[in-house]
Design an enzyme around this catalytic site. Structure first.
Site, mmCIF file in Angstrom:
data_model
loop_
_atom_site.group_PDB
_atom_site.id
_atom_site.type_symbol
_atom_site.label_atom_id
_atom_site.label_comp_id
_atom_site.label_asym_id
_atom_site.label_seq_id
_atom_site.Cartn_x
_atom_site.Cartn_y
_atom_site.Cartn_z
ATOM 1 N N ASP A 1 -0.491 5.479 -13.022
ATOM 2 C CA ASP A 1 0.263 4.839 -11.830
ATOM 3 C C ASP A 1 0.499 6.041 -10.646
ATOM 4 O OD1 ASP A 1 0.981 2.397 -12.480
ATOM 5 O OD2 ASP A 1 2.819 2.956 -13.630
ATOM 6 N N CYS B 1 3.841 1.000 -1.685
ATOM 7 C CA CYS B 1 3.894 2.040 -2.991
ATOM 8 C C CYS B 1 2.730 2.868 -3.162
ATOM 9 C CB CYS B 1 3.769 1.119 -4.302
ATOM 10 S SG CYS B 1 4.784 -0.196 -4.734
ATOM 11 N N HIS C 1 11.934 -2.487 -7.567
ATOM 12 C CA HIS C 1 12.037 -1.335 -6.943
ATOM 13 C C HIS C 1 12.604 -1.868 -5.267
ATOM 14 C CE1 HIS C 1 9.209 1.880 -8.504
ATOM 15 N NE2 HIS C 1 10.382 2.339 -8.802
ATOM 16 N N ARG D 1 15.606 0.938 -11.862
ATOM 17 C CA ARG D 1 15.156 2.521 -11.962
ATOM 18 C C ARG D 1 16.074 3.051 -11.394
ATOM 19 N NH1 ARG D 1 9.265 1.911 -12.131
ATOM 20 N NH2 ARG D 1 8.935 -0.059 -13.110
HETATM 21 N N1 ARG Z 1 3.639 0.552 -12.182
HETATM 22 C C1 ARG Z 1 4.323 1.296 -11.336
HETATM 23 C C2 ARG Z 1 5.861 1.222 -11.893
HETATM 24 O O1 ARG Z 1 6.395 0.342 -12.347
HETATM 25 C C3 ARG Z 1 4.323 0.563 -10.249
HETATM 26 C C4 ARG Z 1 5.081 1.315 -8.965
HETATM 27 C C5 ARG Z 1 5.060 0.611 -7.581
HETATM 28 N N2 ARG Z 1 5.805 1.400 -6.828
HETATM 29 C C6 ARG Z 1 6.732 1.167 -5.745
HETATM 30 N N3 ARG Z 1 6.773 1.806 -4.932
HETATM 31 N N4 ARG Z 1 7.301 0.098 -5.833
HETATM 32 O O2 ARG Z 1 6.392 2.188 -12.051
#
Ligand code: ARG
Length: 275
Positions: free
Chosen positions: A74, A268, A174, A145
């Site tokens: 990632d 992202c 996010h 998160r």
């Molecule tokens: N697979 C990653 C995660 O879930 C994707 C992150 C995407 N990044 C973002 N800035 N939204 O952490």
């Protein structure tokens, strides 16, 4: 609602940090977009990503590159690795074990590139995934998160007011999947991704915001990068592109279909270094 008239927009040269998706894959599930049963074409991901880098450079932006690390699939989502405001670097602390090792790679890059204030945070924050910087505030997502403690830590470190916003839909885990800063204090967002109270906060702070509908949000149309004029966004979000053009922006659609399998798109992949 009365239409917001198109304004004269102007682009400002930006500085970005990005990470080639050499080891990109979907091997685990930490958001609802990820499905390890769906095959990933890593070579195609690299080509799509390279055209994004080329686009930024053709728009006059500076793109620096962070070396990808094997075993961190990632890492292409460079926006999550830190938040840089006024030249100060707030490092990340990832919520999921699978991504924890990305954070020191980012901090090392900053230290090696002359940044003097680099903080290793105590609390979870996933960089610009959950922090969005406007002229007046730092908007901060929580719920999936980043934590409230992470918001406080950012406010103390940057000395800028941090406005906490509660995310409620797991597809928009996010902040940068649900809200995008277009210019100054101009934003666009998908209201349904936020709790009722946070929606009210957004309506108070940004009465003229472009409100994005469910279809454009589901295409990750909000995972966009603006330089004040050019708005780079997933090309499938055509309705959103039209609405941005009505407001005087110059939308540029890009195809990042492979990276979408990881739950990310333009923003992202793009960490902004703010001097
Ligand atoms: N697979 C990653 C995660 O879930 C994707 C992150 C995407 N990044 C973002 N800035 N939204 O952490």
């Amino acid at each position: 609602m009365s239409p917001v008239p198109a304004r004269e927009r102007s682009a400002q040269a930006r500085h970005y940090l990005m990470c080639r998706p050499e080891y990109f894959d979907v091997q685990y599930v930490i958001n609802p977009w990820m499905d390890p049963a769906k095959p990933v074409d890593t070579d195609l991901a690299v080509l799509q990503w390279e055209s994004l880098v080329g686009l930024y450079r053709s728009l006059g932006h500076r793109v620096d590159l962070l070396d990808p690390v094997p075993g961190l699939p990632d890492m292409v989502f460079a926006a999550n690795g830190a938040t840089v405001v006024d030249g100060r670097v707030l490092g990340a602390r990832f919520a999921h074990a699978e991504r924890v090792a990305e954070a020191p790679a980012h901090r090392d890059w900053y230290r090696a590139h002359g940044y003097e204030e680099v903080l290793e945070p105590r609390y979870v924050n996933e960089g610009e995934g959950d922090f969005a910087v406007t002229d007046s505030w730092i908007l901060a997502g929580r719920g999936f998160r980043c934590s409230s403690e992470g918001h406080q830590e950012a406010q103390e470190f940057f000395g800028r007011p941090v406005v906490g916003l509660e995310l409620v839909d797991p597809r928009f885990y996010h902040l940068d999947t649900a809200l995008c800063v277009l210019d100054g204090d101009d934003v666009m967002y998908y209201p349904q991704a936020f709790s009722p109270g946070s929606r009210e906060v957004l309506a108070r702070l940004f009465p003229d915001a472009l409100l994005v509908d469910a279809d454009d949000a589901r295409l990750l149309g909000l995972n966009a990068v603006s330089d004040g004029l050019n708005v780079v966004l997933p090309e499938a979000a055509q309705n959103l592109a039209r609405r941005l053009a009505e407001r005087g922006f110059h939308p540029i659609g890009v195809d990042l279909s492979e990276l979408l399998k990881g739950g990310g798109s333009v923003k992202c992949c793009t960490q902004e270094l703010r001097p």
